[in-house]
Scaffold this motif. Sequence first.
Motif, PDB file in Angstrom:
ATOM      1  N   MET A   1      89.685  73.001  40.707  1.00  0.00           N
ATOM      2  CA  MET A   1      90.156  72.780  39.344  1.00  0.00           C
ATOM      3  C   MET A   1      91.695  72.802  39.341  1.00  0.00           C
ATOM      4  O   MET A   1      92.324  73.658  39.948  1.00  0.00           O
ATOM      5  N   LYS A   2      92.299  71.863  38.627  1.00  0.00           N
ATOM      6  CA  LYS A   2      93.755  71.743  38.532  1.00  0.00           C
ATOM      7  C   LYS A   2      94.342  72.985  37.848  1.00  0.00           C
ATOM      8  O   LYS A   2      93.755  73.538  36.933  1.00  0.00           O
ATOM      9  N   CYS A   3      95.523  73.382  38.292  1.00  0.00           N
ATOM     10  CA  CYS A   3      96.177  74.560  37.716  1.00  0.00           C
ATOM     11  C   CYS A   3      96.612  74.284  36.279  1.00  0.00           C
ATOM     12  O   CYS A   3      97.033  73.173  35.936  1.00  0.00           O
ATOM     13  N   ALA A   4      96.565  75.315  35.443  1.00  0.00           N
ATOM     14  CA  ALA A   4      96.938  75.189  34.031  1.00  0.00           C
ATOM     15  C   ALA A   4      98.395  74.795  33.847  1.00  0.00           C
ATOM     16  O   ALA A   4      98.765  74.214  32.833  1.00  0.00           O
ATOM     17  N   CYS A   5      99.252  75.080  34.839  1.00  0.00           N
ATOM     18  CA  CYS A   5     100.689  74.832  34.703  1.00  0.00           C
ATOM     19  C   CYS A   5     101.049  73.347  34.779  1.00  0.00           C
ATOM     20  O   CYS A   5     102.207  72.991  34.571  1.00  0.00           O
ATOM     21  N   GLN A   7     100.699  71.313  37.469  1.00  0.00           N
ATOM     22  CA  GLN A   7     100.867  70.808  38.827  1.00  0.00           C
ATOM     23  C   GLN A   7      99.524  70.277  39.323  1.00  0.00           C
ATOM     24  O   GLN A   7      98.468  70.732  38.895  1.00  0.00           O
ATOM     25  N   PRO A   8      99.543  69.321  40.248  1.00  0.00           N
ATOM     26  CA  PRO A   8      98.282  68.727  40.709  1.00  0.00           C
ATOM     27  C   PRO A   8      97.439  69.645  41.597  1.00  0.00           C
ATOM     28  O   PRO A   8      96.269  69.385  41.802  1.00  0.00           O
ATOM     29  N   SER A   9      98.023  70.745  42.091  1.00  0.00           N
ATOM     30  CA  SER A   9      97.283  71.665  42.959  1.00  0.00           C
ATOM     31  C   SER A   9      96.268  72.481  42.174  1.00  0.00           C
ATOM     32  O   SER A   9      96.407  72.685  40.966  1.00  0.00           O
ATOM     33  N   ALA A  10      95.294  72.983  42.889  1.00  0.00           N
ATOM     34  CA  ALA A  10      94.305  73.874  42.296  1.00  0.00           C
ATOM     35  C   ALA A  10      94.966  75.229  42.009  1.00  0.00           C
ATOM     36  O   ALA A  10      95.922  75.613  42.689  1.00  0.00           O
ATOM     37  N   TYR A  11      94.432  75.952  41.047  1.00  0.00           N
ATOM     38  CA  TYR A  11      94.950  77.270  40.674  1.00  0.00           C
ATOM     39  C   TYR A  11      95.093  78.171  41.898  1.00  0.00           C
ATOM     40  O   TYR A  11      96.105  78.855  42.062  1.00  0.00           O
ATOM     41  N   GLU A  12      94.102  78.163  42.783  1.00  0.00           N
ATOM     42  CA  GLU A  12      94.097  79.027  43.960  1.00  0.00           C
ATOM     43  C   GLU A  12      95.273  78.755  44.898  1.00  0.00           C
ATOM     44  O   GLU A  12      95.694  79.628  45.645  1.00  0.00           O
ATOM     45  N   LYS A  13      95.821  77.527  44.875  1.00  0.00           N
ATOM     46  CA  LYS A  13      96.937  77.167  45.754  1.00  0.00           C
ATOM     47  C   LYS A  13      98.246  77.025  44.991  1.00  0.00           C
ATOM     48  O   LYS A  13      99.271  76.757  45.581  1.00  0.00           O
ATOM     49  N   CYS A  14      98.201  77.211  43.680  1.00  0.00           N
ATOM     50  CA  CYS A  14      99.396  77.025  42.854  1.00  0.00           C
ATOM     51  C   CYS A  14      99.826  78.374  42.277  1.00  0.00           C
ATOM     52  O   CYS A  14     100.524  79.134  42.940  1.00  0.00           O
TER      53      CYS A  14
END
Length: 173
Positions: A1-5, A7-14
Amino acid sequence: MKCACGQPSAYEKCCGPFLEGAALPETAEQLMRSRYTAFTKADLEYIKKTLAPESRKGFDAAGTKKWAEEATWKGLEVLRTEAGKAGDEEGEVEFTATYAFDGQGIEHHEVAQFRKDKTGQWLFVDGESHTHREGEGHHHHEPQEPVVRAEPKIGRNDPCSCGSGKKFKKCCG
């Protein structure tokens, strides 16, 4: 799932490693994005932990948590970043956070100030902000032109402009 901020990264990597305490943001923008994500999760512990000490005074954790939980977070747009890179000690990030509250779409526009503490952790110091209805734009924030008189100002002791020959203060003033 895309991070709420945004950015295209997933929450776990962002933002996830920042909120979970596994890593520290390397830039002011990363801190600002992670704080936005913390608001979307109503993670007030992270919000408070990333405040500069002088900014913690008067911080209403309970009220902020209630507001963050009741808001429907729609998105974040970073408009401008100045300094705030890995080697900098201070930074500024201008952004717009969009959310709905009580059924009304709102845009929160802010120019936020950040700085690093002695340990190298970025902290939120302060910000200039305003909100308006979503989609309203910033045209209403443009400075207004100053009023310029067409005729010179009449002083209290100048002759009255009516032609009486008296001082303005004793006549029409």
